[in-house]
Scaffold this active site. Structure first.
Site, PDB file in Angstrom:
ATOM      1  N   ARG A 160       0.813  -1.213   0.000  1.00 44.07           N
ATOM      2  CA  ARG A 160       0.000   0.000   0.000  1.00 44.07           C
ATOM      3  C   ARG A 160       0.851   1.269   0.000  1.00 44.07           C
ATOM      4  O   ARG A 160       0.516   2.275   0.620  1.00 44.07           O
ATOM      5  CB  ARG A 160      -0.948   0.007   1.222  1.00 44.07           C
ATOM      6  CG  ARG A 160      -1.917  -1.155   1.282  1.00 44.07           C
ATOM      7  CD  ARG A 160      -2.864  -1.185   0.084  1.00 44.07           C
ATOM      8  NE  ARG A 160      -3.685  -2.389   0.148  1.00 44.07           N
ATOM      9  CZ  ARG A 160      -3.342  -3.546  -0.416  1.00 44.07           C
ATOM     10  NH1 ARG A 160      -2.209  -3.647  -1.103  1.00 44.07           N
ATOM     11  NH2 ARG A 160      -4.125  -4.602  -0.315  1.00 44.07           N
ATOM     12  N   SER A 239     -11.398  -0.240   2.991  1.00 44.80           N
ATOM     13  CA  SER A 239     -10.603  -0.531   4.187  1.00 44.80           C
ATOM     14  C   SER A 239     -10.026   0.776   4.734  1.00 44.80           C
ATOM     15  O   SER A 239      -9.255   1.447   4.063  1.00 44.80           O
ATOM     16  CB  SER A 239      -9.475  -1.498   3.838  1.00 44.80           C
ATOM     17  OG  SER A 239      -9.991  -2.722   3.361  1.00 44.80           O
ATOM     18  N   GLU A 343      -5.567   4.148   5.989  1.00 47.87           N
ATOM     19  CA  GLU A 343      -5.228   3.974   4.583  1.00 47.87           C
ATOM     20  C   GLU A 343      -5.627   5.186   3.738  1.00 47.87           C
ATOM     21  O   GLU A 343      -4.860   5.612   2.877  1.00 47.87           O
ATOM     22  CB  GLU A 343      -5.891   2.704   4.033  1.00 47.87           C
ATOM     23  CG  GLU A 343      -5.466   2.350   2.629  1.00 47.87           C
ATOM     24  CD  GLU A 343      -5.887   0.944   2.231  1.00 47.87           C
ATOM     25  OE1 GLU A 343      -6.173   0.758   1.034  1.00 47.87           O
ATOM     26  OE2 GLU A 343      -5.923   0.052   3.085  1.00 47.87           O
TER      27      GLU A 343
END
Length: 354
Positions: A160, A239, A343
């Site tokens: 990520r 998420s 995130e």
């Protein structure tokens, strides 16, 4: 290029949260994108880049500066090679790749947002990441005032993460190039156990490419992670927290905390993450810390379908959302000694602020 003033930004995000921008530009060509960025840099105007808005948390006060919405279009398929304009809708691009019989991004079906955002976050799900198939990223380099082409190795991809995320004020993604696989209508090897079970295959096997895409869409829909205006569980950024990656020492301490809290018979999810590190599940941590599906009594709550998604139930503010996020972070840290990291990108606010 469309220009609006005091323009609402909430409708441009999947959270449907955030105040207005001083000015909103919508660019439909690469030249328009570059011109808008160059103008902001020349005049010293703060600049916010918006693609699909699926990874943004914008403060209630909005953004004092120029917001640039990238709405460029263009898909080009040449054998196994796929080139996407940054403004292309990612879900449509995945559908196109499957229709062309190209494997490698089919497990990324249903992820909201634009193609240009995928390398920034190194988007991944169900055993695939875009870093495995991206060959080049064409971007405008704001420091050098020129268009550059970065090879995969130059993008510094990790979980990520990428150089684009590490240095958000340098590159503006214009185009993304992929090299996919022609596998006679079959998918890439299935690496995620949940997907394999739904498809009735073993991990490592291949399956019908279109059926894999449909299976992933079913899995995501069941977790409220396929956009639906009528379903408040999808008024989210997907998420909200990344899965923690722990060093060997951190993992040992974590296991001790799990045993103390839940007993010797409970084993947390664990996946090798290279260099002696272990990845565990943020969703598992949240749930076992007491934040179950649907948690919350206000206008921002945990999804009723998935503990990893924080949602706007229709009347939330960004402050409501961040209050819930901070509560979850504090609870997980107290229970397991692990600090969750958000995130989505925050604009004008911070998860750590009061």
């Amino acid at each position: 290029m469309q220009e609006l003033h005091d323009a609402p930004l909430a409708p441009l995000t999947t959270f449907r949260l955030g105040g207005p921008a001083t000015r909103l530009l919508t660019a439909t060509t690469d030249d328009e994108v570059i011109a808008a960025v160059r103008e902001a840099d020349t005049t010293g105007t703060p600049l916010l880049i918006i693609g699909g808005g699926s990874n943004l948390v914008i403060g209630d006060k909005g953004f004092e500066g120029t917001a640039l919405r990238i709405a460029t279009q263009g898909c080009r398929v040449n054998g196994p090679e796929l080139e996407l304009a940054a403004g292309e809708t990612w879900t449509d691009a995945v559908a196109l790749s499957v229709a062309e019989g190209l494997a490698g991004i089919e497990c990324l079906a249903g992820i909201p947002g634009s193609a240009g955002a995928t390398p920034i976050q190194n988007v991944g799900a169900y055993g695939q990441e875009v870093s495995s198939t991206i060959t080049e990223v064409v971007a405008y380099d704001r420091h050098q005032d020129r268009t550059v082409t970065l090879a995969n190795a130059e993008c510094d991809f990790s979980y990520r993460h990428s150089r684009f995320k590490e240095h958000p004020d340098r590159h503006v993604v214009l185009r993304v190039r992929f090299r996919l696989e022609e596998a006679d209508g079959l998918s890439a090897p299935i690496r995620y156990a949940e997907t394999a079970r739904l498809l009735g295959v073993e991990p490592g096997d291949r399956a019908d490419l279109a059926e894999v895409r449909r299976a992933v869409l079913r899995l995501r829909a069941g977790k409220g992670m396929v956009l639906d205006p009528e379903d408040h569980d999808t008024w989210s950024a997907g998420s909200f927290f990344t899965n923690p990656i722990l060093s060997a020492a951190q993992y040992t301490t974590f296991l001790d905390r799990v045993r103390e809290r839940l007993g010797d018979e409970v084993a947390p999810p664990a996946y090798p993450a290279g260099e002696g590190r272990t990845k565990t599940s943020a969703a598992w941590l949240i749930d076992r810390a007491g934040f179950t599906k649907g948690y919350g009594s206000g206008p921002a709550r945990i999804s009723t379908k998935h503990t990893l998604a924080l949602t706007n139930r229709g009347a939330a503010t960004t402050d409501d959302l961040l209050a819930l996020a901070r509560e979850v972070v504090a609870g997980v840290e107290d229970a397991f000694g692990i600090t969750l990291v958000n995130e989505p990108v925050t604009i004008g606010v911070s998860l750590g602020s009061d």
